[in-house]
Scaffold this active site. Structure first.
Site, PDB file in Angstrom:
ATOM      1  N   TYR A 191      -3.500   2.641 -16.745  1.00 58.91           N
ATOM      2  CA  TYR A 191      -2.988   2.134 -15.474  1.00 58.91           C
ATOM      3  C   TYR A 191      -2.045   0.944 -15.692  1.00 58.91           C
ATOM      4  O   TYR A 191      -0.893   0.938 -15.255  1.00 58.91           O
ATOM      5  CB  TYR A 191      -4.163   1.754 -14.571  1.00 58.91           C
ATOM      6  CG  TYR A 191      -3.792   1.020 -13.314  1.00 58.91           C
ATOM      7  CD1 TYR A 191      -3.067   1.649 -12.311  1.00 58.91           C
ATOM      8  CD2 TYR A 191      -4.180  -0.305 -13.114  1.00 58.91           C
ATOM      9  CE1 TYR A 191      -2.733   0.976 -11.141  1.00 58.91           C
ATOM     10  CE2 TYR A 191      -3.861  -0.986 -11.946  1.00 58.91           C
ATOM     11  CZ  TYR A 191      -3.135  -0.339 -10.961  1.00 58.91           C
ATOM     12  OH  TYR A 191      -2.805  -1.013  -9.814  1.00 58.91           O
ATOM     13  N   ASP A 251       3.687   9.187   2.427  1.00 57.93           N
ATOM     14  CA  ASP A 251       2.342   9.062   1.847  1.00 57.93           C
ATOM     15  C   ASP A 251       1.664  10.429   1.858  1.00 57.93           C
ATOM     16  O   ASP A 251       1.792  11.193   2.809  1.00 57.93           O
ATOM     17  CB  ASP A 251       1.531   8.078   2.708  1.00 57.93           C
ATOM     18  CG  ASP A 251       0.306   7.538   1.991  1.00 57.93           C
ATOM     19  OD1 ASP A 251       0.206   6.309   1.866  1.00 57.93           O
ATOM     20  OD2 ASP A 251      -0.547   8.342   1.573  1.00 57.93           O
TER      21      ASP A 251
END
Ligand code: UDP
Length: 313
Positions: free
Chosen positions: A139, A24
């Site tokens: 998106y 991450d």
């Protein structure tokens, strides 16, 4: 692994005895309590960095690909980053997973159904998206392309996969107070006694599902053989208007904020279009995984309010 859903998922996987690597690019704030766990490792990097990503995927049994830009405001203001992370990033993950024959659990979205008016949506229902000159759709388009890639890598290179289409998941650690998705925005306004900014008439609907419920579905989906090659809606059975969400929030927290209507155009400019109704049919998750959401909106809101209250002292 260090985002909203990922942090809860890591916690549960460790509880179940698995070894977990969180890959991450965030600062790891949300997984801080896990950092000392002997079976946990945090790699702070971006999925756009292929060499590091490759090293980690090579030695994994399952890749849970949850890294994404998932904030409507950013689809409009940063479409390039949204596409790079949500499409290019996903491609990097899939290509490496396919090469190593590693199973992928892919976080897709209710946004792939777009504005299909026939709610509730089943997993095989049509996608109805707006024009490409409206940034909002970048998106859902990227995520839908990601789903196509899952099928394609499975068919041509044998990559096992499962896809989750999340509806509006909420709970502690969602976004910073006052930013991101609707609840952290409303909550900050409520804490300060400021007006709640209701976009449009507030009759647009969503299906809110509490984070721990959503994560239990993910866990079932990851480990259940029958789930391989399948797509699952993850939402609650309830369709709630944003106006009713604001009312429920005020009730749960005893807040007195008035409601103030603002136009979408004023908040987002011209490159946005709202989705008037969004609700899932969750019968497939129930049938194949034995899952359904059990946390009531009232309980979920209370826990979310308690978390953010503690955050801001
Ligand atoms: N919304 C609102 N006021 C706000 C923020 C959001 O009325 O201050 C509305 C938004 O227009 C949408 C819904 O709440 O109709 C859910 O928005 P969110 O950004 O959480 O995500 P979405 O479901 O649109 O992806």
């Amino acid at each position: 692994g260090a985002g909203f859903l990922g942090s809860f998922l890591c916690e549960r996987l460790l509880e179940m005895g698995h070894s977990v690597v969180a890959f991450d690019m965030s600062n790891g704030e949300k997984i801080e309590p896990l950092l000392e766990h002997p079976k946990f490792r945090f790699v702070q990097d971006s999925i756009l960095n292929v060499p590091t990503l490759s090293r980690e995927i090579e030695r994994s049994d399952i890749v849970v690909h949850f890294a994404a830009v998932a904030d409507p405001k950013r689809y409009v203001t940063e479409p390039l980053v949204t596409l790079q992370i949500d499409l290019q990033g996903a491609l990097n993950v899939f290509r490496l997973a396919a090469k190593n024959k590693v199973k992928v659990a892919f976080a897709s979205t209710s946004e792939v159904y777009g504005k299909n008016p026939n709610v509730p949506w089943k997993e095989d229902d049509d996608r109805v998206l707006g024009s490409t000159h409206i940034n909002r759709w970048c998106y859902g388009t990227a995520k839908a392309a990601g789903e196509h890639y899952c099928y394609a890598y499975h068919q041509q290179e044998g990559m096992p996969f499962v896809i989750f289409r999340f509806f509006n998941v909420y709970g502690p650690r969602l976004d910073d107070l006052g930013s991101g998705r609707v609840l952290p925005i409303f909550l900050k306004q409520c804490f300060h006694g400021d007006p709640i900014t209701m976009h449009g008439d507030g009759l647009q609907t969503r299906s809110f599902v509490y984070v721990t419920d959503a994560v239990e579905c993910v866990l079932k989906g990851i480990f259940e053989k029958k789930a391989e090659g399948q797509v699952f809606n993850i939402g609650s059975g309830d369709e709630l208007s944003i106006m009713d969400l604001a009312k429920a929030l005020k009730k749960a927290g005893g807040f007195k904020s008035p409601i103030e209507h603002v136009t979408h155009k004023k908040v987002f400019g011209d490159s946005y279009e709202d989705i008037p109704r969004r609700a899932p049919d969750v019968s497939k998750a129930k049938r194949l995984l034995g899952w359904n959401a059990t946390t009531s909106l009232e309980d979920g809101l209370r826990q979310t309010i308690a978390y953010y209250k503690e955050q801001v002292g």
